[in-house]
Design a protein around this motif. Structure first.
Motif: not given
Length: 349
Positions: A1-14
């Motif tokens: 997964n490109k996101l998890a390969e590069l970053f250690n935090l993910v944000t999602t809308p609430f």
């Protein structure tokens, strides 16, 4: 997964208008209905656990995402609506989310029913929500780019700086400051000419001024367009600018996180999509900006070394903060290197 390969935090809308699109219909769980760019939060929790990511929710209260079905509510009913929402989110997600934008863009949304010139609802929201969440979960006050960077905080006319300062003076339990950094033309054009509030020295000075308030700072949303020049020059130029700004943000002690706003092209919101601001294209192929960040995050800002012990069997090194994996005589172990004020000593039998 490109996101998890590069970053250690993910944000999602609430966004409340999408989490509760109709009175009493909640979209927390899988199978609760699909809305574009608004996945059920339970899905994000599963993704975060799978890839060992920190999780951030954004935003719990934002005037732009106030449910239309509550438009005729009284002020007391609106406060009760959000208090119920804060409680539900805290009970369901405090164990898995690390930070929430509690209030977002309070200076922008003047049509929000609770809005007034003093922004009293911001103080109310933090004092209402803070007891509902465990202390480890940070509640952030997030604001839009122009209200942060377009006016010098030292001038006395920066409304966001003044707001945070006033709220802290009243004991408002704000845990962190969120600074958006969406750059469009003409902001990009001015930056490239070395003028305007987004030239590096001004951005640095603004963040350092906010740092005097004593709170952790997150560069909470970054958008840089690829359309500032014809392809491929626009992609290369974006990579250069992004690399420079990430290094600037990383150098400031109070900055605790840097969040790029859209991973891939073709799925972003309104003009964020039109300007091709992603780090990958629509097919998740890496763009130069992705590769520039990969070089910084996974190579330049990573400590890797082979050490030889002295006569007493002691080794020492200077490295970046974070979690480490080490191997000594075929024995593997992990440890965490904290800030420079902390002396980290490991003794092996």
């Amino acid at each position: 997964n490109k996101l998890a390969e590069l970053f250690n935090l993910v944000t999602t809308p609430f966004c409340l208008s999408d989490i509760q699109p109709e009175p009493g219909r909640w979209r927390f769980a899988e199978g609760s209905g699909e809305i574009f760019r608004r996945p059920p939060p339970d899905r994000v929790v599963t993704f975060g656990k799978k890839h060992n990511l920190w999780l951030k929710g954004q935003p719990l209260l934002a005037g732009s995402w106030f449910p239309k079905w509550a438009s005729d509510f009284s002020h007391d009913q609106i406060r009760a609506l959000y208090e119920d929402y804060f409680r539900r989110v805290a009970e369901r997600y405090s164990h898995s989310f690390d930070i929430f934008d509690l209030v977002n863009e309070s200076l922008c949304h003047t049509k929000f029913p609770l809005y007034n010139d003093n922004l009293d609802y911001v103080e109310w929201a933090f004092k209402c929500a803070r007891p509902l969440f465990p202390s480890r979960v940070r509640l952030e006050l997030n604001e839009a780019t122009p209200h942060i960077f377009n006016t010098d905080p030292k001038s006395g006319n920066n409304r966001f700086f003044n707001l945070v300062q006033r709220l802290l003076g009243k004991g408002t339990p704000i845990d962190a400051i969120g600074m958006q950094f969406h750059l469009w033309s003409p902001a990009i054009d001015a930056h490239l000419q070395g003028i305007g509030p987004h030239r590096p020295e001004k951005v640095h000075a603004t963040i350092e001024a906010f740092a005097t308030l004593g709170l952790p700072i997150y560069i909470s949303e970054i958008t840089l367009p690829s359309t500032m020049a014809p392809a491929p020059d626009g992609e290369d130029l974006k990579a250069d600018i992004l690399r420079n700004f990430y290094q600037l943000f990383f150098s400031i002690k109070r900055v605790n996180g840097i969040i790029y706003w859209n991973l891939c092209d073709g799925t972003a919101w309104r003009n964020e999509g039109n300007c091709k601001a992603g780090l990958t294209d629509e097919y998740f192929r890496e763009k130069p900006a992705y590769q520039a960040l990969e070089q910084l995050i996974c190579r330049q800002w990573l400590t890797a070394c082979t050490l030889q012990a002295d006569d007493q069997g002691v080794v020492s090194f200077r490295g970046f903060r974070g979690s480490y994996e080490a191997q000594v005589n075929n024995q593997e172990f992990t440890f965490t290197l904290h800030n420079k004020q902390t002396i980290n000593t490991l003794q092996l039998a």
